[in-house]
Design a protein around this motif. Structure first.
Motif, PDB file in Angstrom:
ATOM      1  N   VAL A  49      44.221  77.390   1.912  1.00 31.87           N
ATOM      2  CA  VAL A  49      45.335  77.939   2.699  1.00 31.87           C
ATOM      3  C   VAL A  49      45.993  76.799   3.448  1.00 31.87           C
ATOM      4  CG1 VAL A  49      45.979  79.553   4.519  1.00 31.87           C
ATOM      5  CG2 VAL A  49      44.135  80.139   2.923  1.00 31.87           C
ATOM      6  N   ARG A  50      47.309  76.800   3.514  1.00 34.28           N
ATOM      7  CA  ARG A  50      48.016  75.714   4.183  1.00 34.28           C
ATOM      8  C   ARG A  50      47.515  75.568   5.614  1.00 34.28           C
ATOM      9  NH1 ARG A  50      51.558  73.246   7.189  1.00 34.28           N
ATOM     10  NH2 ARG A  50      53.339  72.066   6.364  1.00 34.28           N
ATOM     11  N   PRO A  51      47.068  74.378   5.994  1.00 30.02           N
ATOM     12  CA  PRO A  51      46.511  74.181   7.333  1.00 30.02           C
ATOM     13  C   PRO A  51      47.596  74.166   8.401  1.00 30.02           C
ATOM     14  CG  PRO A  51      46.566  72.112   6.135  1.00 30.02           C
ATOM     15  CD  PRO A  51      46.974  73.168   5.161  1.00 30.02           C
ATOM     16  N   HIS A  52      47.169  74.348   9.641  1.00 31.87           N
ATOM     17  CA  HIS A  52      48.072  74.296  10.799  1.00 31.87           C
ATOM     18  C   HIS A  52      48.324  72.830  11.137  1.00 31.87           C
ATOM     19  CE1 HIS A  52      50.051  75.506  14.449  1.00 31.87           C
ATOM     20  NE2 HIS A  52      49.159  74.906  15.226  1.00 31.87           N
ATOM     21  N   THR A  53      49.567  72.381  10.994  1.00 39.63           N
ATOM     22  CA  THR A  53      49.897  70.972  11.206  1.00 39.63           C
ATOM     23  C   THR A  53      51.170  70.855  12.051  1.00 39.63           C
ATOM     24  OG1 THR A  53      51.097  70.957   9.091  1.00 39.63           O
ATOM     25  CG2 THR A  53      48.810  70.208   9.058  1.00 39.63           C
ATOM     26  N   PRO A  54      51.108  71.203  13.331  1.00 40.78           N
ATOM     27  CA  PRO A  54      52.331  71.238  14.152  1.00 40.78           C
ATOM     28  C   PRO A  54      53.025  69.888  14.302  1.00 40.78           C
ATOM     29  CG  PRO A  54      50.359  71.509  15.505  1.00 40.78           C
ATOM     30  CD  PRO A  54      49.925  71.629  14.083  1.00 40.78           C
ATOM     31  N   LEU A  55      52.258  68.811  14.475  1.00 39.02           N
ATOM     32  CA  LEU A  55      52.903  67.505  14.612  1.00 39.02           C
ATOM     33  C   LEU A  55      53.580  67.099  13.306  1.00 39.02           C
ATOM     34  CD1 LEU A  55      50.754  64.889  16.599  1.00 39.02           C
ATOM     35  CD2 LEU A  55      53.161  65.473  16.913  1.00 39.02           C
ATOM     36  N   LEU A  56      52.864  67.255  12.198  1.00 38.23           N
ATOM     37  CA  LEU A  56      53.420  66.889  10.895  1.00 38.23           C
ATOM     38  C   LEU A  56      54.654  67.714  10.572  1.00 38.23           C
ATOM     39  CD1 LEU A  56      53.232  65.365   8.180  1.00 38.23           C
ATOM     40  CD2 LEU A  56      51.685  67.162   7.384  1.00 38.23           C
ATOM     41  N   ASP A  57      54.642  68.990  10.934  1.00 38.81           N
ATOM     42  CA  ASP A  57      55.766  69.873  10.624  1.00 38.81           C
ATOM     43  C   ASP A  57      57.044  69.454  11.332  1.00 38.81           C
ATOM     44  OD1 ASP A  57      53.961  71.247   9.122  1.00 38.81           O
ATOM     45  OD2 ASP A  57      53.756  72.944  10.490  1.00 38.81           O
ATOM     46  N   ASP A  66      45.383  62.783  11.124  1.00 40.61           N
ATOM     47  CA  ASP A  66      44.451  63.865  10.795  1.00 40.61           C
ATOM     48  C   ASP A  66      45.169  65.025  10.119  1.00 40.61           C
ATOM     49  OD1 ASP A  66      42.202  62.612  11.788  1.00 40.61           O
ATOM     50  OD2 ASP A  66      42.432  63.444  13.798  1.00 40.61           O
ATOM     51  N   GLU A  67      46.308  65.407  10.668  1.00 45.63           N
ATOM     52  CA  GLU A  67      47.061  66.522  10.092  1.00 45.63           C
ATOM     53  C   GLU A  67      47.568  66.180   8.696  1.00 45.63           C
ATOM     54  OE1 GLU A  67      50.157  67.960  12.591  1.00 45.63           O
ATOM     55  OE2 GLU A  67      48.825  68.455  14.273  1.00 45.63           O
ATOM     56  N   LEU A  68      48.054  64.961   8.544  1.00 48.16           N
ATOM     57  CA  LEU A  68      48.580  64.548   7.245  1.00 48.16           C
ATOM     58  C   LEU A  68      47.465  64.491   6.209  1.00 48.16           C
ATOM     59  CD1 LEU A  68      50.816  63.581   5.424  1.00 48.16           C
ATOM     60  CD2 LEU A  68      50.653  61.312   6.468  1.00 48.16           C
ATOM     61  N   ARG A  69      46.298  64.007   6.611  1.00 45.71           N
ATOM     62  CA  ARG A  69      45.163  63.951   5.685  1.00 45.71           C
ATOM     63  C   ARG A  69      44.770  65.364   5.246  1.00 45.71           C
ATOM     64  NH1 ARG A  69      42.665  60.094   7.896  1.00 45.71           N
ATOM     65  NH2 ARG A  69      42.951  58.574   6.221  1.00 45.71           N
ATOM     66  N   LEU A  70      44.695  66.289   6.194  1.00 46.95           N
ATOM     67  CA  LEU A  70      44.333  67.663   5.862  1.00 46.95           C
ATOM     68  C   LEU A  70      45.395  68.304   4.975  1.00 46.95           C
ATOM     69  CD1 LEU A  70      42.175  69.821   6.349  1.00 46.95           C
ATOM     70  CD2 LEU A  70      43.458  70.559   8.374  1.00 46.95           C
ATOM     71  N   PHE A  71      46.666  67.999   5.259  1.00 44.63           N
ATOM     72  CA  PHE A  71      47.752  68.539   4.447  1.00 44.63           C
ATOM     73  C   PHE A  71      47.704  67.986   3.023  1.00 44.63           C
ATOM     74  CE2 PHE A  71      52.069  68.424   2.714  1.00 44.63           C
ATOM     75  CZ  PHE A  71      52.412  69.767   2.807  1.00 44.63           C
ATOM     76  N   LEU A  72      47.398  66.694   2.879  1.00 42.94           N
ATOM     77  CA  LEU A  72      47.293  66.111   1.541  1.00 42.94           C
ATOM     78  C   LEU A  72      46.135  66.727   0.758  1.00 42.94           C
ATOM     79  CD1 LEU A  72      48.057  62.294   1.910  1.00 42.94           C
ATOM     80  CD2 LEU A  72      49.570  64.138   1.205  1.00 42.94           C
ATOM     81  N   LEU A  73      45.043  67.009   1.444  1.00 40.06           N
ATOM     82  CA  LEU A  73      43.932  67.694   0.784  1.00 40.06           C
ATOM     83  C   LEU A  73      44.396  69.046   0.249  1.00 40.06           C
ATOM     84  CD1 LEU A  73      41.002  66.968   3.272  1.00 40.06           C
ATOM     85  CD2 LEU A  73      41.240  66.076   0.954  1.00 40.06           C
TER      86      LEU A  73
END
Length: 685
Positions: A37-45, A66-73
């Motif tokens: 499921v798409r992770p919560h990434t407020p800074l990246l967004d 951290d957010e970008l790494r999780l989003f790339l995963l």
């Protein structure tokens, strides 16, 4: 600027900065599961262009990583694709876009395996899950896709040459923009990178080269250059950068954190840092630095980008950083497939498991080659095998393990691989060069001048021939028939399936001279490989089937090359097999050899009164195997000149084929069964 190293009397201030940086870096997260499921990434967004990062603090940049790494995963789980290298450069990518003013400043990526984070930060975040899919993002940087993609890449070791060209053109026009080239340690083994570095010094160009040293290309990096990088790292020291941009020799902070990467037990002496290769060439060298330490990267690169002349900043990273399974298995996680669909109930789970147990998967063509290699080596001690850094991809793992003294991985150096084989062949052994079709293009001069011209006994096992799917145009092997068949002294084979591939490999190995066996990416048809190995007659085609009535008004000779034989057979059955079928007889011919052509077969078909001839190949029409047929018919066949049957060549049109699945690419080119039937009906009408 001075090139010498200055040993500082006091490092107290830099030590305090390093301690602070280490504390901030400890905030970084490590993940163990790819999210569905798409992770919560407020800074990246909130980052739609790199300039949106300008107001972020260092702590926020670490959170962004951290957010970008999780989003790339997450996105890699949706789309598949290159994985480990992208996770390894997240911090570097953030820092580069934070410090540089792209797209005015030029950021040049090498290969492109590490550009996913770059795409996410340059307005393509929500499209990232479409990467490698038809009409989605490309697998590599591409100028037509974004103004932030300064140079299209796909093959290794090009970034420094391209970046140098940009720097010199900007200097000529009076612009003072920064050009930064990011190149991996594996790509640095390519000779083109050293040619560019030599010229950069000659031109005294303002060029920032960032060497991302993760001890990997796809396989583990090997060779003298890799050992040199290890020596620099293992010394425990680094060439730091002072506020004025001067090199400063000091002990590297947190050196014990990376003990697992050491290749040798003893520590190296400090003076070897002063004698490093880059400094000897004429570059100003800084490093090695921790490529995951954002505060440290900010400090180093903010100064390095202001230093005049050619500069190299050496950073060390972990391939797969932040995803624990990838850190433990960087080779296995170099690239991944998309996550399989979840099974939601017990009955589905049982049926899926039963299907898995009852279905024997077809062999990949690379496995067929690997099996042949081991089988043949066991009976012939003259067999030696060479690969330019593609041990896993070419199916050579077992061979390398069982015959280590006969296996030669030369790193990303295709030109060297070909001439190395030529040299071996002069000494009475039989070298096999295992290489992807798209990479053989880089060794073309050597193939002509060093192998074929001298008629040396070298065999080329050409993998990934034809359309390769999601990797797109940069990796398509669709030019090899044309650039090989024009070379004297070469024999070219194109197998229809796994069994024929095995026996054609054996046939070409037994032939004395320059040979090439060309086979596709992925799995075959499930054909069983017959033993023992056979030797086919070189230049002899095979009639697969004759369908339709002998009294039909039209007689079609369907000449198929390689894996298009199966497609031709299905198309022929459709043309002759139902009430709406055309009144024609179809001879389906497995041509098997591109050079020499079976001209006796062509004359036999003409003698039987064929009214139409069609060739079909997974290759460019222009200059391909069909062109070879045309040349013979027009220039040498008296029967053809008398009878004048209609001729059509079916293949890849004169354009680069965009990424997508292989099935989508075949359909795009009219090389699926429906597309071939359509073209054959047009010919017959």
């Amino acid at each position: 600027m001075q090139q010498s190293l200055h040993s500082p009397k006091s490092q107290s201030s830099s030590a305090s900065v390093s301690d602070s940086a280490a504390q901030l870096s400890s905030l970084q997260q490590t993940y163990t599961v790819i999210p569905r499921v798409r992770p919560h990434t407020p800074l990246l967004d909130a980052i739609n262009t790199p300039s949106d990062m300008n107001t972020l603090s260092t702590t926020q940049l670490i959170t962004l990583a951290d957010e970008l790494r999780l989003f790339l995963l997450y996105s890699a789980g949706q789309s598949g694709g290159h994985f480990g290298a992208n996770l390894g450069v997240i911090e570097l990518t953030i820092v580069l876009h934070y410090l540089l003013d792209a797209p005015q400043d030029q950021i040049v990526w090498d290969v492109g395996h590490q550009a996913y984070a770059h795409k996410a930060l340059t307005g393509r975040r929500e499209q990232l899950a479409t990467i490698r899919s038809k009409d989605g993002l490309t697998a590599f940087p591409e100028r037509a896709e974004s103004i932030y993609d300064t140079f299209g890449v796909g093959h290794s070791s090009t970034s420094i040459s391209a970046g140098l060209g940009m720097s010199l053109a900007l200097r000529y026009q009076g612009y003072a923009q920064t050009v930064a080239c990011i190149i991996g340690d594996g790509a640095m083994t390519g000779g083109m990178a050293f040619e560019a570095m030599n010229d950069a010094v000659q031109q005294d160009a303002d060029l920032l080269v960032i060497l991302n040293d993760n001890d990997m290309s796809i396989s583990c990096s090997i060779g003298g250059f890799s050992r040199h990088l290890a020596m620099l790292w293992e010394s425990g020291y680094q060439v730091d950068i002072s506020e004025s941009g001067e090199p400063v020799l000091c002990q590297r902070p947190d050196m014990q954190a990376f003990d697992r990467r050491k290749r040798h037990k003893e520590m190296r002496d400090v003076p070897q840092l002063e004698d490093n290769l880059f400094k000897a060439i004429g570059f100003t060298y800084f490093g090695p630095f921790d490529g995951h330490n954002i505060p440290e990267l900010l400090r180093v690169l903010s100064i390095a980008k202001q230093v005049k002349g050619p500069v190299l900043v050496h950073i060390y990273t972990t391939k797969g950083k932040g995803f624990a399974p990838a850190e433990l298995d960087p080779v296995g996680y170099h690239a991944i497939s998309k996550l399989p669909a979840e099974i939601h109930n017990e009955s589905q789970s049982k049926s899926a498991e039963a299907l898995k147990q009852n279905t024997k998967p077809a062999l990949k063509y690379s496995q067929v080659f690997g099996n042949f290699l081991c089988d043949k080596a066991a009976e012939d001690d003259k067999l030696l095998a060479i690969t330019p850094a593609m041990e896993e991809g070419s199916g050579m793992i077992d061979f390398a393990r069982h015959f280590p003294t006969r296996f030669f991985d030369v790193a990303i150096a295709e030109q060297h691989a070909v001439t190395l084989a030529a040299g071996m062949a002069t000494q009475g052994v039989k070298p096999i060069v295992a290489i992807y079709s798209t990479f053989l293009q880089r060794g073309y001069d050597q193939l002509i001048h060093d192998v074929a011209l001298q008629n040396l006994d070298v065999m080329f096992a050409i993998d990934r021939a034809g359309l390769v799917g999601e990797d797109g145009a940069t990796h398509a092997g669709v030019f090899d028939f044309s650039f090989l068949r024009c070379i004297p002294n070469i024999v070219i084979a194109a197998p229809k399936d796994e069994n024929e591939c095995y026996h054609l490999l054996n046939t070409c190995y037994e032939h004395q001279g320059c040979t090439a066996v060309r086979y596709p990416r992925g799995t075959g048809t499930g054909a069983v490989i017959e033993q023992p190995a056979q030797t086919y007659k070189i230049g002899e085609a095979v009639i697969e089937s004759v369908l339709g009535s002998n009294d039909a008004p039209y007689k079609l000779a369907l000449l198929a090359f390689g894996t298009m034989v199966a497609t031709a057979q299905q198309a022929a059955e459709s043309l002759t097999g139902d009430d709406t079928a055309l009144e024609c007889q179809v001879h389906v011919v497995n041509m098997r050899w591109v050079k020499p052509l079976d001209t006796a077969m062509l004359e036999s078909l003409l003698a039987q009164g064929v009214t139409h001839i069609a060739t079909i190949e997974e290759h460019m029409i222009m200059g391909g195997a069909g062109s070879a047929v045309n040349e013979y018919l027009l220039n040498e066949s008296a029967a053809f000149k008398r009878q004048r049957p209609a001729v059509s060549n079916i293949g890849i049109p004169d354009r680069f084929i965009a990424h997508g699945s292989q099935a989508e690419q075949w359909a795009d080119c009219g090389l699926d069964v429906a597309g071939v039937i359509k073209q054959l009906k047009q010919l017959l009408s």
